[in-house]
Design a protein around this motif. Structure first.
Motif, mmCIF file in Angstrom:
data_model
loop_
_atom_site.group_PDB
_atom_site.id
_atom_site.type_symbol
_atom_site.label_atom_id
_atom_site.label_comp_id
_atom_site.label_asym_id
_atom_site.label_seq_id
_atom_site.Cartn_x
_atom_site.Cartn_y
_atom_site.Cartn_z
ATOM 1 N N THR A 265 31.582 -64.404 19.452
ATOM 2 C CA THR A 265 31.875 -63.028 19.881
ATOM 3 C C THR A 265 30.630 -62.126 19.838
ATOM 4 O O THR A 265 30.336 -61.448 20.837
ATOM 5 N N PRO A 266 29.853 -62.094 18.733
ATOM 6 C CA PRO A 266 28.707 -61.171 18.746
ATOM 7 C C PRO A 266 27.702 -61.463 19.858
ATOM 8 O O PRO A 266 27.314 -60.554 20.585
ATOM 9 N N ILE A 267 27.328 -62.726 20.016
ATOM 10 C CA ILE A 267 26.302 -63.009 21.037
ATOM 11 C C ILE A 267 26.840 -62.704 22.427
ATOM 12 O O ILE A 267 26.131 -62.183 23.292
ATOM 13 N N THR A 268 28.134 -62.998 22.648
ATOM 14 C CA THR A 268 28.719 -62.720 23.963
ATOM 15 C C THR A 268 28.750 -61.217 24.214
ATOM 16 O O THR A 268 28.347 -60.746 25.285
ATOM 17 N N ALA A 269 29.211 -60.462 23.223
ATOM 18 C CA ALA A 269 29.323 -59.007 23.421
ATOM 19 C C ALA A 269 27.945 -58.384 23.627
ATOM 20 O O ALA A 269 27.739 -57.614 24.576
ATOM 21 N N TYR A 270 26.993 -58.733 22.768
ATOM 22 C CA TYR A 270 25.662 -58.116 22.891
ATOM 23 C C TYR A 270 24.981 -58.530 24.201
ATOM 24 O O TYR A 270 24.392 -57.694 24.901
ATOM 25 N N GLY B 46 25.537 -71.028 19.096
ATOM 26 C CA GLY B 46 26.342 -70.790 17.900
ATOM 27 C C GLY B 46 25.494 -70.304 16.734
ATOM 28 O O GLY B 46 25.863 -69.357 16.028
ATOM 29 N N CYS B 47 24.343 -70.940 16.526
ATOM 30 C CA CYS B 47 23.464 -70.544 15.407
ATOM 31 C C CYS B 47 22.946 -69.121 15.626
ATOM 32 O O CYS B 47 22.870 -68.321 14.698
ATOM 33 N N GLU B 48 22.591 -68.821 16.869
ATOM 34 C CA GLU B 48 22.078 -67.482 17.189
ATOM 35 C C GLU B 48 23.180 -66.433 16.949
ATOM 36 O O GLU B 48 22.921 -65.352 16.421
ATOM 37 N N SER B 49 24.413 -66.764 17.327
ATOM 38 C CA SER B 49 25.505 -65.811 17.130
ATOM 39 C C SER B 49 25.784 -65.625 15.641
ATOM 40 O O SER B 49 26.030 -64.513 15.181
ATOM 41 N N LEU B 50 25.720 -66.729 14.899
ATOM 42 C CA LEU B 50 25.908 -66.636 13.438
ATOM 43 C C LEU B 50 24.833 -65.741 12.820
ATOM 44 O O LEU B 50 25.117 -64.919 11.944
ATOM 45 N N ASP B 51 23.593 -65.879 13.308
ATOM 46 C CA ASP B 51 22.484 -65.035 12.799
ATOM 47 C C ASP B 51 22.750 -63.557 13.053
ATOM 48 O O ASP B 51 22.231 -62.697 12.360
ATOM 49 N N SER C 29 19.791 -63.047 29.699
ATOM 50 C CA SER C 29 18.869 -63.488 28.650
ATOM 51 C C SER C 29 18.806 -65.015 28.624
ATOM 52 O O SER C 29 19.730 -65.704 29.057
ATOM 53 N N GLU C 30 17.696 -65.503 28.084
ATOM 54 C CA GLU C 30 17.455 -66.949 28.012
ATOM 55 C C GLU C 30 18.571 -67.677 27.265
ATOM 56 O O GLU C 30 18.955 -68.778 27.637
ATOM 57 N N ILE C 31 19.102 -67.030 26.234
ATOM 58 C CA ILE C 31 20.070 -67.705 25.370
ATOM 59 C C ILE C 31 21.407 -67.964 26.087
ATOM 60 O O ILE C 31 22.046 -68.975 25.851
#
Ligand code: GLY
Length: 379
Positions: free
Chosen positions: A348-353, A66-71, A365-367
């Motif tokens: 959504t951003p982290i999932t899409a990317y 969640g934090c990574e996606s927020l970033d 990816s590791e995340i």
């Protein structure tokens, strides 16, 4: 760049976001959406980007995701707004979690200690300090946690922007077009059956939200364990004197329904949400609306005077451990991106990317690696 042929089942923000990224990379992408694009959980959501406020100390991987996606939201917003030529209402005023009773304060203190243990950027406020930030809060607010970096986005604008960006990049969208089944041969997904015809694909992505476990053609044992979790919501019209700018969430030790109030730039105040295990029942109930209004009124008494603009319900796609299911499956070329539960807009951003990257490079990816389906198959 790629010349892969991709079929995506489900046209919510997750399917659209992945499709947009892949179409931009040159893939021939087709989305099959059973109803109207983005009108299920993506539309029903409140758009809170709240990894801190929703953090549970027992879910460190989910908090990290969640934090990574927020970033990634600033980059996502800039790219999407440029491609779609419209604003998606990304706002950075932060979130206040408030308590109204002494019991709530104990619960708040517990949350605060867990957040501190996770080294999250949060501040403890007394009631007066909370009201200095948001004057509309009740004098009964005894304490609050300020999560300065839990933001919000207007999810309905994001749906519209994603559809525009996706189609603008060459993506094909079939609405009111559920597929009949995924076609799998010798352990490899090679397309779908839709409108009575075989549609070939190099990769099939399942992003059908709470309907993901109902897709025919996929062996039962590896269907994603996703269920619908109903949320009732409403929108009020803010008026002078009730101009809230932060997201406000309550913790309620005594009552079953904590609520959140999410102010939009256009003056709408979203109030949500119940959390009910009712299968695919989407009826709005007196009890649901009553509890939401009571919770909102207790935190912000001035809502009593506000007009109600809209009521609705949505179905969150909850997985067995409430975390999303992302990445490869035992069927070659069948990829999952589903089960985002309470965090679909945030993630959504982290999932899409990351799902686009997985398809373009073959590397997970590791995340997102901890969120693969195999965690359920090992149990
Ligand atoms: N993320 C807020 C909700 O699911 O109600």
């Amino acid at each position: 760049m790629t010349d892969k042929k991709i079929i995506i089942i489900g046209g919510g923000v997750i399917g659209l976001g992945i499709g947009w990224q892949l179409a931009k990379a040159g893939a021939a992408v087709t989305i099959y959406e059973r109803a109207e694009v983005g009108r299920a959980a993506s539309w029903a959501a409140a758009g809170m980007l709240a990894p801190l406020a929703e953090a549970h100390s027992e879910e460190p991987e989910l908090l990290k995701l969640g934090c990574e996606s927020l970033d990634r939201y600033p980059q996502w917003t800039a790219e999407l707004e440029a491609d779609a030529e419209m604003s998606i209402g990304y706002r950075v005023e932060g979130t206040l979690i408030v308590g109204l009773e002494p019991d709530d304060t104990h619960q708040l203190r517990h949350i605060y200690e867990a957040q501190q243990h996770l080294r999250l950027d949060v501040n403890w406020l007394n009631g007066r300090e909370a009201r200095d930030l948001e004057a509309a809060l009740s004098p009964r607010v005894t304490a609050a946690i300020h999560c300065a970096s839990d933001y919000q986005v207007d999810n309905r604008r994001m749906v519209t922007a994603l559809q525009r960006a996706y189609e603008g990049s060459g993506g094909v969208l079939h609405e009111k077009s559920g597929i009949e089944r995924v076609v799998i041969k010798d352990g490899i997904a090679n397309g779908v059956q839709a409108h009575g015809d075989f549609q070939e694909a190099d990769i099939v992505i399942l992003s059908a939200g709470c309907w993901s476990a109902q897709i025919a053609g996929i062996p039962d044992a590896i269907l994603p364990p996703v269920r619908p979790v109903k949320g009732q919501m409403l929108a009020l019209q803010m008026e002078e004197g009730i101009a809230i700018s932060s997201v406000i969430r309550t913790v309620r030790a005594r009552y079953p329904v904590p609520v959140y109030l999410v102010p939009r730039a256009d003056g709408r105040l979203i109030v949500g949400a119940t959390s009910e295990e009712m299968g695919f029942d989407t009826r709005l109930t007196v009890g649901g609306v009553f509890e939401l209004l009571r919770g909102a009124w207790e935190a912000v008494p001035g809502v009593y005077e506000l007009p109600i603009l809209e009521t609705w319900t949505g179905l969150r796609p909850g997985s067995r451990d409430n975390a999303p299911i992302l990445g490869k499956t035992p069927i070659e070329n069948l990829i999952y991106a589903t089960g985002h539960y309470r965090n679909g807009i945030l993630l959504t951003p982290i999932t899409a990317y990351e799902i686009a990257k997985l398809i373009l490079t073959g590397e997970i990816s590791e995340i997102i690696a901890p969120f693969q389906l195999d965690r359920f198959l090992r149990q």
